[in-house]
Design a protein around this motif. Structure first.
Motif, short mmCIF file in Angstrom:
data_model
loop_
_atom_site.label_atom_id
_atom_site.label_comp_id
_atom_site.label_asym_id
_atom_site.label_seq_id
_atom_site.Cartn_x
_atom_site.Cartn_y
_atom_site.Cartn_z
N GLU A 72 11.16 -2.92 5.13
CA GLU A 72 10.75 -1.53 5.44
C GLU A 72 10.27 -0.75 4.41
O GLU A 72 9.71 0.23 4.47
CB GLU A 72 12.39 -0.94 5.95
CG GLU A 72 12.16 0.52 6.43
CD GLU A 72 13.38 0.78 6.89
OE1 GLU A 72 13.53 1.88 7.15
OE2 GLU A 72 14.62 0.03 6.98
N SER A 73 10.70 -1.33 3.13
CA SER A 73 10.07 -0.60 1.75
C SER A 73 8.64 -0.71 1.62
O SER A 73 7.79 -0.22 0.97
CB SER A 73 10.83 -1.01 0.58
OG SER A 73 10.62 -2.55 0.48
N ILE A 76 4.02 0.71 6.37
CA ILE A 76 3.71 2.05 6.60
C ILE A 76 2.78 1.88 7.86
O ILE A 76 1.80 1.38 7.75
CB ILE A 76 3.30 2.81 5.56
CG1 ILE A 76 4.23 2.64 4.26
CG2 ILE A 76 3.21 4.17 5.74
CD1 ILE A 76 3.61 3.14 3.03
N TYR A 97 3.33 9.40 10.35
CA TYR A 97 3.72 7.97 9.96
C TYR A 97 5.20 7.72 9.90
O TYR A 97 6.22 8.53 10.02
CB TYR A 97 3.35 8.19 8.14
CG TYR A 97 4.22 9.10 7.48
CD1 TYR A 97 5.15 8.68 6.62
CD2 TYR A 97 4.01 10.51 7.20
CE1 TYR A 97 5.87 9.41 5.94
CE2 TYR A 97 4.59 11.38 6.80
CZ TYR A 97 5.69 10.81 5.79
OH TYR A 97 6.42 11.68 5.18
N PHE A 99 8.24 4.49 8.18
CA PHE A 99 8.22 3.30 7.42
C PHE A 99 9.08 2.12 8.23
O PHE A 99 10.03 2.33 9.00
CB PHE A 99 9.17 3.85 6.07
CG PHE A 99 8.43 4.61 5.16
CD1 PHE A 99 7.20 4.57 4.75
CD2 PHE A 99 9.11 5.80 5.03
CE1 PHE A 99 6.60 5.56 3.93
CE2 PHE A 99 8.47 6.72 4.18
CZ PHE A 99 7.39 6.74 3.68
N ARG A 139 4.41 4.65 -2.83
CA ARG A 139 4.68 3.29 -2.33
C ARG A 139 3.91 2.23 -3.15
O ARG A 139 4.39 0.94 -2.94
CB ARG A 139 4.38 3.23 -0.87
CG ARG A 139 5.25 4.15 0.12
CD ARG A 139 6.68 3.32 0.05
NE ARG A 139 7.72 4.31 0.60
CZ ARG A 139 8.81 3.97 1.38
NH1 ARG A 139 9.29 2.77 1.35
NH2 ARG A 139 9.48 4.86 1.96
N PRO A 180 2.69 -2.04 -0.47
CA PRO A 180 2.79 -1.80 0.86
C PRO A 180 2.15 -2.35 1.86
O PRO A 180 0.65 -2.89 1.48
CB PRO A 180 2.34 -0.26 0.82
CG PRO A 180 1.58 -0.05 -0.33
CD PRO A 180 1.97 -1.08 -1.28
#
Length: 235
Positions: A72-73, A76, A97, A99, A139, A180
């Motif tokens: 999840e981190s 995007i 957007y 995440f 990110r 990301p």
């Protein structure tokens, strides 16, 4: 060389003006021009072409299943939308957007909440990024930090431009860093300007893992439920 030839032939009346024939030989001038052209061609220093350096995406093949498994981190999703004025001109570009995976809550058939956010394409305010650039910057801060360190070495002339580009490429594709994975999903109304702006942000923020995708029904429901979409498409 120029020559002036005076014609004395035949009888002339007294006081008549003498006729002169002028002949100009251009051969030496042509020879001189060719010598000058040759001289300038041999002595000219060719300037290196100033082209934009593009950070191409990685060769990693990102399957849909892999994108769904992304942390999840790291994941995007950017959904692009464009609002037009009455004359068909672009009034504004909006970026929705979220995440990781979409998080939605339904009350029957009605979507009541989701994890989608709204921002826009904005430039820097001084050196401070804004809009979607700020979000992508945060990110991908580990990659950007190391790339900036290599860029400073290049500015200080401690490494060549080729060495900097090679080092930056390795940093962008370094699996040991938090990087990301960006999925860009243009809506049917999205302009080419918004798509190009999104791709520009990938280059600016040194993001190597990104791809264009298609919107899902959940994506549409999330976007249509936002106050920004309702307001902009109602006007």
């Amino acid at each position: 060389m120029a020559q002036i030839e005076q014609s004395d032939g035949g009888k002339k009346k007294k006081g008549a003006q003498k006729k002169m024939a002028i002949h100009v030989d251009f051969t030496p001038m042509v020879d001189m021009n060719m010598l000058l052209i040759t001289f300038f061609m041999l002595c000219t220093t060719m300037i290196k072409s100033q082209t934009l350096s593009i950070a191409l995406p990685t060769n990693e093949k990102l399957e849909q299943t892999e994108l769904q498994k992304a942390k999840e981190s790291e994941a995007i999703t950017m959904i692009l939308d464009t609002v037009y004025d009455d004359n068909g001109g672009v009034k504004g570009n909006t970026v929705y957007y979220y995440f990781g995976k979409p998080v939605t809550e339904f009350n029957g058939d009605q979507l009541v909440s989701s994890n989608i956010e709204v921002t826009h394409f904005e430039g820097n305010e001084g050196i401070t990024p804004r809009g979607i650039r700020k979000i992508l910057n945060e990110r991908n801060k580990d990659v950007l930090k190391q790339v900036e360190e290599q860029k400073q070495l290049w500015r200080d002339k401690k490494i060549t431009e080729e060495q900097f580009q090679e080092a930056a490429k390795k940093i962008r594709n370094n699996d040991q860093l938090t990087r990301p994975v960006v999925i860009i999903k243009p809506m049917p109304e999205a302009s080419w300007e918004s798509v190009i702006s999104a791709l520009d942000e990938m280059q600016i923020n040194q993001i190597s893992r990104y791809q264009l995708g298609n919107m899902t029904d959940v994506d549409k429901a999330m976007v249509f439920n936002t106050d920004e979409f309702k307001k902009s498409h109602k006007e």
